[in-house]
Every structure is written in structure tokens, then in C-alpha cells.
Design an enzyme around this catalytic site. Structure first.
Site, PDB file in Angstrom:
ATOM      1  N   ASP A 133      -0.026  -8.931  14.068  1.00 42.52           N
ATOM      2  CA  ASP A 133      -0.230  -7.973  12.991  1.00 42.52           C
ATOM      3  C   ASP A 133      -1.543  -7.229  13.194  1.00 42.52           C
ATOM      4  O   ASP A 133      -2.621  -7.793  13.015  1.00 42.52           O
ATOM      5  CB  ASP A 133      -0.228  -8.710  11.649  1.00 42.52           C
ATOM      6  CG  ASP A 133      -0.257  -7.788  10.442  1.00 42.52           C
ATOM      7  OD1 ASP A 133      -0.494  -6.585  10.614  1.00 42.52           O
ATOM      8  OD2 ASP A 133      -0.029  -8.285   9.319  1.00 42.52           O
TER       9      ASP A 133
ATOM     10  N   HIS B  99       3.180  -6.384  11.287  1.00 45.93           N
ATOM     11  CA  HIS B  99       2.945  -6.420   9.848  1.00 45.93           C
ATOM     12  C   HIS B  99       4.224  -6.631   9.033  1.00 45.93           C
ATOM     13  O   HIS B  99       4.156  -6.917   7.846  1.00 45.93           O
ATOM     14  CB  HIS B  99       2.232  -5.140   9.404  1.00 45.93           C
ATOM     15  CG  HIS B  99       1.635  -5.223   8.037  1.00 45.93           C
ATOM     16  ND1 HIS B  99       0.807  -6.247   7.638  1.00 45.93           N
ATOM     17  CD2 HIS B  99       1.765  -4.410   6.953  1.00 45.93           C
ATOM     18  CE1 HIS B  99       0.438  -6.068   6.385  1.00 45.93           C
ATOM     19  NE2 HIS B  99       1.017  -4.960   5.939  1.00 45.93           N
TER      20      HIS B  99
ATOM     21  N   TYR C 236       0.814  -1.210   0.000  1.00 46.75           N
ATOM     22  CA  TYR C 236       0.000   0.000   0.000  1.00 46.75           C
ATOM     23  C   TYR C 236       0.852   1.266   0.000  1.00 46.75           C
ATOM     24  O   TYR C 236       1.728   1.448   0.843  1.00 46.75           O
ATOM     25  CB  TYR C 236      -0.899  -0.005   1.233  1.00 46.75           C
ATOM     26  CG  TYR C 236      -2.060   0.960   1.186  1.00 46.75           C
ATOM     27  CD1 TYR C 236      -3.143   0.731   0.352  1.00 46.75           C
ATOM     28  CD2 TYR C 236      -2.090   2.084   2.010  1.00 46.75           C
ATOM     29  CE1 TYR C 236      -4.223   1.590   0.327  1.00 46.75           C
ATOM     30  CE2 TYR C 236      -3.176   2.952   1.993  1.00 46.75           C
ATOM     31  CZ  TYR C 236      -4.244   2.698   1.150  1.00 46.75           C
ATOM     32  OH  TYR C 236      -5.315   3.559   1.131  1.00 46.75           O
TER      33      TYR C 236
ATOM     34  N   SER D 121       1.201  -7.675   1.751  1.00 48.73           N
ATOM     35  CA  SER D 121       0.226  -6.694   2.209  1.00 48.73           C
ATOM     36  C   SER D 121      -0.741  -6.371   1.073  1.00 48.73           C
ATOM     37  O   SER D 121      -1.414  -7.265   0.569  1.00 48.73           O
ATOM     38  CB  SER D 121       0.948  -5.451   2.734  1.00 48.73           C
ATOM     39  OG  SER D 121       0.051  -4.617   3.431  1.00 48.73           O
ATOM     40  N   GLN D 122      -0.822  -5.100   0.619  1.00 48.74           N
ATOM     41  CA  GLN D 122      -1.691  -4.815  -0.523  1.00 48.74           C
ATOM     42  C   GLN D 122      -1.324  -5.691  -1.713  1.00 48.74           C
ATOM     43  O   GLN D 122      -2.206  -6.191  -2.427  1.00 48.74           O
ATOM     44  CB  GLN D 122      -1.583  -3.343  -0.938  1.00 48.74           C
ATOM     45  CG  GLN D 122      -2.379  -3.012  -2.191  1.00 48.74           C
ATOM     46  CD  GLN D 122      -2.129  -1.607  -2.693  1.00 48.74           C
ATOM     47  OE1 GLN D 122      -3.000  -0.763  -2.588  1.00 48.74           O
ATOM     48  NE2 GLN D 122      -0.947  -1.334  -3.242  1.00 48.74           N
TER      49      GLN D 122
END
Length: 324
Positions: A273, A302, A92, A187-188
Site C-alpha cells: 500500500d 490500498h 477520502y 482509509s480516511q
């Protein structure tokens, strides 16, 4: 940071009911058909990265709406035969960065295709792809609520379409082996890869590292961290939009894509996370329809396994390349 989500013994069996609209498949078929009206026109321009052990190409191809998407293609230097290939999607806010940011898979013998994320690339790593389309509704800062009142207008409709076409663009290069393409992201990027895994057949594998963009409602209910908090913040102002917001998000939920994905997959999750809560990751993992493995990092947030997870991925990729 103590454990805050379900215990691991419950997470391994956590398989919540999916919120899926009846026209989910039709929506995505129509979306990809619309994108297919624009020629890919993938262009690979040699790029001087000052790296002697890899050959680098600046990439441009047409994504959603025919918009030009940037990327990198990085090849082991002097390659002459088609190679197993990893298509990477980005976390992200980040952009494609520079070729030297993406060397682990090329030095392992893989062609590496990196897709820039439209409208991002001003947080951590630079990007080069604008998003010419804006959402029609008011939004919170960030991307999570851009166009969220209408699935056709939602930001990630464009991004996920770009990502499917990134695989197609990679396949136009003669040194990419079509039978050995693996998608990957953290992640993203992991959420984007999950969507591609559910939308595109013929993949040799998929790697989802602490994936985002899955289990939206639960995430907004148990954490107060960005980016999921963008949704909660929007709804704290637009109190009458809750039903429509989550209806839109259901078209982009990783659980629904995971249920359609059949290629072998390697997941990772971090049990502390608070950005991508463990239960949302396991919700995707437990719905995943193909062969799958997961690496659990009990004491991490994370950042997940970081270089330890990279080691796991390289070993997994080596086996995928051999068996494909």
C-alpha cells in the site's frame, strides 16, 4: 509493486515515538465541549430506497459548529428491539452514497449508521454535506492542508467532532443498542474511526481498514502519492511552514488517538500500500491501548483485502455482538 516499506517482522514491532503536544487532551476536551453547546437535534426521515429487506432513514444531525451533517440509518426490516450497531465513516473524497451501498452489516443483523463527510462526496460516491468553514491559509487542492497552520482551524477538527457526534446521534434512535456500538471505516474512514476510538468511551468495538491519517511525517517522507502528498506539495512551496504544519498535524495523528483507545479493535493492512504505508498502519496498531487484532494482506495495495476483509469483519462483528 514490490514491498517498499519495512519487512513484516519489523513492522510487527514498529512503535515509533509519538509526537504529542502537552495540551492534546485539553484541546480535544475544549473542542467537544464547544460542539456540545449545539443540540444534536438528530432527525430520522423514512426514505424510499426500493429495498424490501431493510428499513432506511435519511439522517440529519448537528456536528461541529451546529452544522447539519447528513447520513443514513439502515435497519433490518421490521426490527422492533434494540440492535447492535455499526457506525461507518467514509474514505477520502467520498460521500454517503446510497443505502444500497451499505447492505453487508444490515443483512448481518446490525443497525447501520453512515456519516457523510463534510465538504466531500464528489469523488466516487456522492455526498450531501457542505463544509461552511474554510481554512485561513492558502492550501493545496484537497483537504489535507485546509487550515493546517492552526489546530483550531484545521479541517479534521471539524470532521472528527462530527464523527464523535455521529455516535451520539445514532444512540438517540430507539432501535440502537447503546451497549453494542461498533465504529468502522476504511482509509480516511479508518483514520476518522481511530480518532473516535480515542475520544469516546463506551464503544463495543472498532474496525480500522487500511487506516489513513496516522504517522503523517513518515508518510510524507516515504511515499509520493495522494492524499499525503498534498502535505509535501504544500511544504515544497511554503518552505518556512514545516514546524507549524507538523505541530498542527500532531493533534490529529492516529497514533495519539490509538494510545487512548480501549475498545476491542480489528485492523487491516496491505503490505504494498503506497497510499497508507504499512509502517503508518502498524504505528497506530502497535500504540493501540485496547485488545486488538490485525489482518495482513501481503500482495495488495490500498484496496487491501476488499471482500476478504469484509468476511473477516462480519465474523468479528458476530463475536463482538455475542460478547458485548
Amino acid at each position: 509493486m514490490p514491498l517498499f516499506d519495512k519487512p513484516l517482522s519489523e513492522l510487527r514491532d514498529y512503535r515509533p515515538e509519538r509526537d504529542e503536544q502537552p495540551d492534546f487532551d485539553e484541546f480535544w476536551s475544549r473542542t467537544l465541549d464547544e460542539a456540545a453547546q449545539f443540540p444534536l437535534d438528530a432527525q430520522f426521515t423514512p426514505y424510499d430506497a426500493a429495498l424490501s429487506l431493510v428499513d432506511v432513514y435519511d439522517v440529519r444531525f448537528s456536528g461541529w459548529g451546529g452544522h447539519r451533517i447528513a447520513g443514513w440509518l439502515i435497519l433490518p426490516a421490521g426490527a422492533t428491539e434494540p440492535l447492535p450497531t455499526v457506525v461507518h465513516y467514509i474514505g477520502y473524497g467520498g460521500g454517503r452514497g446510497f443505502p444500497h451501498d451499505w447492505l453487508s452489516s444490515p443483512v448481518a443483523g446490525f443497525a447501520t449508521f453512515v456519516m457523510d463527510t463534510r465538504g466531500q462526496g464528489s469523488n466516487g460516491t456522492p455526498g450531501d454535506t457542505p463544509d461552511p468553514v474554510g481554512g485561513k491559509n492558502a492550501q493545496t487542492p484537497g483537504f489535507m492542508t485546509r487550515g493546517v497552520m492552526d489546530p483550531d482551524d484545521y479541517y479534521y477538527r471539524r470532521v472528527f467532532t462530527d464523527a464523535v457526534r455521529a455516535v451520539d446521534a445514532a444512540l438517540t434512535h430507539p432501535l440502537v443498542d447503546a451497549s453494542r456500538v461498533v465504529i468502522a471505516g476504511g482509509s480516511q474512514g479508518g483514520g476518522i474511526a481511530t480518532a473516535v476510538a480515542g475520544l469516546r468511551t463506551g464503544l463495543a468495538g472498532a474496525m480500522f481498514d487500511v487506516p489513513f491519517l496516522t504517522g503523517y511525517r513518515r508518510a510524507t517522507e516515504i511515499v509520493e502519492t495522494l492524499p499525503y502528498y498534498e502535505i509535501a506539495r504544500y511544504l515544497s512551496i511554503h518552505r518556512d511552514h514545516e514546524e507549524q504544519v507538523f505541530r498542527t498535524l500532531s493533534y490529529f495523528d492516529g497514533m495519539n488517538f490509538a494510545a487512548r483507545a480501549t475498545s476491542p479493535a480489528l485492523y487491516s493492512v496491505a503490505l504494498m500500500d503506497t497510499t497508507c504505508p504499512p509502517s503508518t498502519v502498524f504505528a497506530s496498531y502497535n500504540h493501540y491501548a485496547g485488545p486488538k487484532e490485525i489482518r495482513v494482506w501481503p500482495y495488495n495495495k490500498h484496496e487491501g483485502g476488499q471482500t476478504f476483509q469484509t468476511r473477516e469483519q462480519l465474523r468479528w462483528l458476530r463475536d463482538i455482538a455475542k460478547n458485548s
